[in-house]
Enzyme design. Structure first.
Site, mmCIF file in Angstrom:
data_model
loop_
_atom_site.group_PDB
_atom_site.id
_atom_site.type_symbol
_atom_site.label_atom_id
_atom_site.label_comp_id
_atom_site.label_asym_id
_atom_site.label_seq_id
_atom_site.Cartn_x
_atom_site.Cartn_y
_atom_site.Cartn_z
ATOM 1 C CD GLU A 134 -13.812 -33.479 -7.505
ATOM 2 O OE1 GLU A 134 -13.024 -33.696 -8.425
ATOM 3 O OE2 GLU A 134 -14.778 -32.716 -7.620
ATOM 4 C CB CYS A 161 -19.716 -32.152 -9.763
ATOM 5 S SG CYS A 161 -19.937 -33.899 -9.625
ATOM 6 C CB SER A 167 -29.918 -32.703 -11.961
ATOM 7 O OG SER A 167 -29.108 -32.610 -10.827
ATOM 8 C CG LEU A 168 -36.021 -30.154 -15.080
ATOM 9 C CD1 LEU A 168 -36.641 -31.532 -14.988
ATOM 10 C CD2 LEU A 168 -37.050 -29.076 -14.736
ATOM 11 C CG HIS A 169 -29.511 -29.956 -15.754
ATOM 12 N ND1 HIS A 169 -29.198 -28.826 -15.022
ATOM 13 C CD2 HIS A 169 -29.017 -31.000 -15.048
ATOM 14 C CE1 HIS A 169 -28.543 -29.185 -13.929
ATOM 15 N NE2 HIS A 169 -28.429 -30.489 -13.924
ATOM 16 N N GLY A 194 -21.534 -38.765 -7.789
ATOM 17 C CA GLY A 194 -22.474 -39.835 -7.473
ATOM 18 C C GLY A 194 -23.915 -39.386 -7.504
ATOM 19 C CD GLU A 195 -29.202 -39.882 -8.456
ATOM 20 O OE1 GLU A 195 -29.135 -38.914 -9.219
ATOM 21 O OE2 GLU A 195 -29.945 -39.890 -7.454
ATOM 22 C CG ASN A 243 -17.980 -24.474 -13.500
ATOM 23 O OD1 ASN A 243 -18.921 -23.748 -13.222
ATOM 24 N ND2 ASN A 243 -16.860 -24.486 -12.816
ATOM 25 C CB CYS A 290 -21.508 -34.424 -14.745
ATOM 26 S SG CYS A 290 -20.878 -35.044 -13.197
HETATM 27 S S1 SF4 Z 1 -24.531 -34.765 -12.510
HETATM 28 FE FE1 SF4 Z 1 -24.736 -36.115 -10.767
HETATM 29 S S2 SF4 Z 1 -26.015 -37.814 -11.571
HETATM 30 FE FE2 SF4 Z 1 -25.209 -36.741 -13.372
HETATM 31 S S3 SF4 Z 1 -23.331 -37.847 -13.879
HETATM 32 FE FE3 SF4 Z 1 -22.741 -36.136 -12.512
HETATM 33 S S4 SF4 Z 1 -22.697 -37.011 -10.470
HETATM 34 FE FE4 SF4 Z 1 -23.861 -38.416 -11.786
#
Ligand code: SF4
Length: 356
Positions: A95, A343, A224-226, A169-170, A300, A122
């Site tokens: 995407e 995402c 991405s701390l969260h 993806g990371e 979301n 996610c």
């Molecule tokens: S937020 Fe980013 S790192 Fe975490 S699972 Fe989703 S795509 Fe992977």
């Protein structure tokens, strides 16, 4: 750089590499520069009008110029955000999200098909990692978006000016191809997107954060701390079992020192998990004195996971607590809520629809 059909993917090559490849095909070196320019303009072999037709046909047999096509697009009626489902040559899809801002056009791209990081909020990770994207495919996402933007606007086409590596993806889990891609963005006669307009989002792969700082690229690092502490973070992010917040903070300070750029912390608010006043105060304490910014994201809801979003009032209160403690904070513009904007959601929806 071989794709599934064993053809050579040209978009992932620098101008020099492409010229070398062209010479190896028995063609004059100046053709390498011509083809490189065409590729970065999003043009396939058929449109390379300064190449003899026979040469184009021969090249088509062994190589791929444009490896990403738009399979599906959804335009938000709310704000014009466009969500793309990009088709790759092996049948996989990723995407991208295109957003218009006052300062330009931003494209959020994917760096992997799926993801193995397992963040609970996610949708991209629900089937795990399928494969890494090549640098050429990452560039291909931008080229495909540029083709979309130029439709019907041949005179003054808009172009992607800002890139965010925050799709599926990371990025730091696909390190070498991501770094290659970043270098491609500033190749002469290429697409020429300033790395100052690029943000890379990581869930906190600490050793790679140090490596990335050493690359000395002026890219904005987003983390991405969260969560304000490890205990909460472990509830939603398996990566927190591997590296602590303290280690992430040290890696961020190092990045700031090495690059002179502030770090952005992404914080998705989820009711009953990390959105309380105590959490905000703890987050402010964690970030005190750091050259950083917090991006709050009202979650979301992911249908497959049991996480709740937050009320407007909770977002306001959370922001206020941070501001009172002098932490720079904004709420991320909620974009494309009506088009599976978050995402992984559109790709999953398509998989669900194709496999009822
Ligand atoms: S937020 Fe980013 S790192 Fe975490 S699972 Fe989703 S795509 Fe992977």
């Amino acid at each position: 750089m071989e794709n599934a059909a064993n053809k050579t993917e040209l978009a992932g090559m620098t101008r020099e590499e492409l010229t070398g490849w062209i010479i190896a095909q028995g063609l004059p070196s100046f053709r390498g520069r011509q083809i490189f320019e065409w590729i970065h303009r999003g043009v396939d072999f058929d449109g390379m009008t300064n190449l003899p037709a026979a040469m184009r046909e021969k090249l088509k047999e062994t190589a791929v110029a444009q490896s990403v096509e738009i399979r599906l697009q959804r335009i938000s009626a709310l704000d014009g955000t466009v969500k793309f489902l990009f088709a790759l040559r092996d049948g996989n899809c990723v995407e991208g999200v295109l957003m218009h801002y006052k300062y330009g056009v931003s494209l959020c791209i994917s760096t992997q098909v799926g993801c193995r990081m397992g963040c609970r909020f996610c949708a991209s990770t629900l089937e795990g990692l399928v494969r890494n994207l090549t640098a050429g495919e990452m560039l291909g996402e931008i080229l495909a978006a540029n083709r979309y933007l130029s439709q019907g606007k041949e005179q003054k086409p808009e172009k992607v000016s800002h890139v965010v590596l925050m799709g599926s993806g990371e990025p730091l889990d696909n390190y070498d191809e991501v770094v290659r891609f970043l270098h491609l963005l500033r190749e002469e006669e290429g697409i020429r997107i300033s790395l100052r307009n690029v943000s890379l989002s990581t869930c906190g792969i600490v050793p790679r954060m140090y490596d990335f700082a050493r690359e000395n690229l002026p890219v904005t690092l987003c983390v991405s701390l969260h969560a304000p502490n490890d205990e909460i973070r472990r509830k939603t992010m398996p990566v927190a079992n591997r590296w602590s917040i303290r280690e992430i903070m040290e890696a961020c300070r190092n990045y700031i020192r090495e690059t002179g750029r502030r770090v952005i912390f992404e914080y998705a608010l989820s009711e009953g998990v990390n959105a309380g006043e105590k959490d905000a105060a703890e987050l402010a304490e964690l970030l005190r004195g750091m050259q950083c910014h917090v991006n709050l994201i009202p979650l979301n809801v992911v249908r497959e996971r049991n996480l709740k979003g937050v009320s407007e009032e909770t977002v306001r209160e959370f922001m206020q607590t941070l501001e009172e403690k002098h932490i720079s904070v904004t709420r991320r513009r909620e974009m494309g809520d009506d088009i599976e904007g978050a995402c992984g959601q559109l790709r999953r929806k398509t998989i669900r629809e194709n496999n009822p």
